[in-house]
Each structure stands twice: as C-alpha cells, then as structure tokens.
Design a protein around this motif. Structure first.
Motif: not given
Length: 152
Positions: A99-105
C-alpha cells in the motif's frame, strides 16, 4: 463427483447469481470441490494449476455465473521504514501486499517478531489478501527451496 458441475473461468461477469469466497491459499487450484455462499457445490477440473485471483468468476454448464472473491483472512499491517522492511520480507520469499504507506503479509508470529525487531509498527487485521505478483509468471511464491540458505 456426482451432483457437481464443471465450470468455465470468466474474466468478466454479467449477472452473478452466487459467490465463492476463497483465501489466498485456496485461490490456487487445479482440481477442487468448491461451495458457494448459497451452498451450491461446484467442481473445478482445470488443465493446469491456476490462480483464481486473475478471474472475476465462473460460468456453470447451465449458464449460471458465480462471482469469485478473496475472503478476509488474518493479516499483519506493517508501517515504518517500508523499503527496508519490504527487503526483509522479500528475502524470506513471503507474499506481500503493498500500500502507499503500509505493507500487508499473512499473520505469522515469526515474521512479526523479526519485523518488530527492525522497528516496524504492526497492526493485526482481517481482510482480503492480494499480494504483489512476481516478476516471473503469475506471481505465486511456490515454496522456499531455491538453492540457497538464509541462515547466517
């Protein structure tokens, strides 16, 4: 499988009558019995292993369209020094949504500990998981054995 139907994969839907929700792992299939939200059994028998994330839905032999959706699943939302954190996630060959200001796992206590040790801010959540595709092919991480070790 008696009473079940074979299907055709669709890029676009016109009027879906039902929905099948699958998590990230379940969206990679070749031959599998799926069940719609309405309880209808659907039998997939595809010629090769296929990532259903690339399709909008299915058409049953009677013409009924079934939508395919990503199911919510436990994930970690990661904020901090994203280039550095993404490098460490990638070094573990872990699927990652950007994401623009985050990652997701996907929720993983070992990776969580590593990322927190690197200064990441982590929030638990449940949401559909759509990781980045890989540079080669359709982007599935097909296992970790690739000829070298990450142990130092």
């Amino acid at each position: 499988m008696d009473g079940e139907e074979t299907v055709k994969l669709l890029d676009h839907l016109h009027a879906p009558a039902d929905t099948i929700r699958l998590d990230y792992d379940a969206r990679l299939v070749r031959r599998k019995r799926l069940v719609t939200e309405g309880g209808r059994a659907v039998h997939l028998d595809l010629p090769e292993l296929t990532d259903l994330s690339h399709y909008a839905g299915l058409r049953l032999p009677d013409g009924t369209e079934i939508a395919l959706e990503a199911a919510p699943e436990p994930v970690l939302v990661i904020r901090g020094d994203l280039p550095r954190l993404a490098w460490h996630i990638g070094n573990r060959h872990t699927p990652c949504q950007m994401g623009g200001d985050h990652l997701v796992i996907r929720d993983d206590h070992v990776l969580r500990g590593m990322l927190e040790g690197l200064g990441a801010e982590i929030q638990e959540d449940a949401r559909p998981f759509h990781p980045e595709g890989g540079a080669y092919g359709h982007g599935r991480t097909m296992g970790h054995d690739h000829g070298h070790s990450h142990d130092h």
